[in-house]
Design a protein around this motif. Structure first.
Motif, PDB file in Angstrom:
ATOM      1  N   ASP A   1      -6.822  -4.842   0.088  1.00 16.99           N
ATOM      2  CA  ASP A   1      -6.854  -4.803   1.552  1.00 16.99           C
ATOM      3  C   ASP A   1      -7.983  -5.653   2.122  1.00 16.99           C
ATOM      4  O   ASP A   1      -7.796  -6.345   3.127  1.00 16.99           O
ATOM      5  CB  ASP A   1      -6.988  -3.367   2.045  1.00 16.99           C
ATOM      6  CG  ASP A   1      -5.724  -2.562   1.828  1.00 16.99           C
ATOM      7  OD1 ASP A   1      -4.675  -3.175   1.548  1.00 16.99           O
ATOM      8  OD2 ASP A   1      -5.788  -1.325   1.932  1.00 16.99           O
TER       9      ASP A   1
ATOM     10  N   LEU B   1      -6.472  -0.745  -4.282  1.00 18.05           N
ATOM     11  CA  LEU B   1      -5.850  -1.010  -2.980  1.00 18.05           C
ATOM     12  C   LEU B   1      -6.889  -1.433  -1.949  1.00 18.05           C
ATOM     13  O   LEU B   1      -6.618  -2.290  -1.101  1.00 18.05           O
ATOM     14  CB  LEU B   1      -5.085   0.221  -2.501  1.00 18.05           C
ATOM     15  CG  LEU B   1      -3.823   0.567  -3.281  1.00 18.05           C
ATOM     16  CD1 LEU B   1      -3.201   1.836  -2.734  1.00 18.05           C
ATOM     17  CD2 LEU B   1      -2.838  -0.571  -3.256  1.00 18.05           C
TER      18      LEU B   1
ATOM     19  N   ASN C   1       0.823  -1.211   0.000  1.00 18.79           N
ATOM     20  CA  ASN C   1       0.000   0.000   0.000  1.00 18.79           C
ATOM     21  C   ASN C   1       0.856   1.259   0.000  1.00 18.79           C
ATOM     22  O   ASN C   1       0.584   2.199  -0.750  1.00 18.79           O
ATOM     23  CB  ASN C   1      -0.932   0.009   1.216  1.00 18.79           C
ATOM     24  CG  ASN C   1      -2.092  -0.920   1.056  1.00 18.79           C
ATOM     25  OD1 ASN C   1      -2.536  -1.189  -0.053  1.00 18.79           O
ATOM     26  ND2 ASN C   1      -2.587  -1.422   2.167  1.00 18.79           N
TER      27      ASN C   1
END
Length: 82
Positions: free
Chosen positions: A61, A57, A26
């Motif tokens: 995640d 992202l 990230n």
């Protein structure tokens, strides 16, 4: 079920490494997308092709949280059963 203490420790270590890798991924992508300073020529020349990295992202995640959550749950059950 995880049979011994070494295996439980290895699982906890793998969970920590996985979380660290996702966090590093990230950070690298956010720094590449937004930069750490004023815009330079290389970043502004193709601004029409720039894409926001946040949706991708976020998906990565969420997937990582699910996988790491199952790993933590498995580790927690193994610790409680010993």
């Amino acid at each position: 079920m995880i049979p011994n203490r070494t295996a439980r420790s290895a699982l906890l270590f793998a969970i920590c490494i996985g979380a660290t890798l996702v966090a590093a991924f990230n950070v690298v992508n956010l720094i590449e997308a937004y930069g750490s300073g004023p815009p330079y020529y290389s970043r502004t020349v193709n601004m029409d092709k720039w894409q926001n990295p946040l949706p991708v992202l976020a998906a990565i995640d969420v997937a990582a949280l699910v996988v790491l959550g199952f790993g933590v749950r498995w580790w927690n059950r193994a610790v409680q059963r010993r």
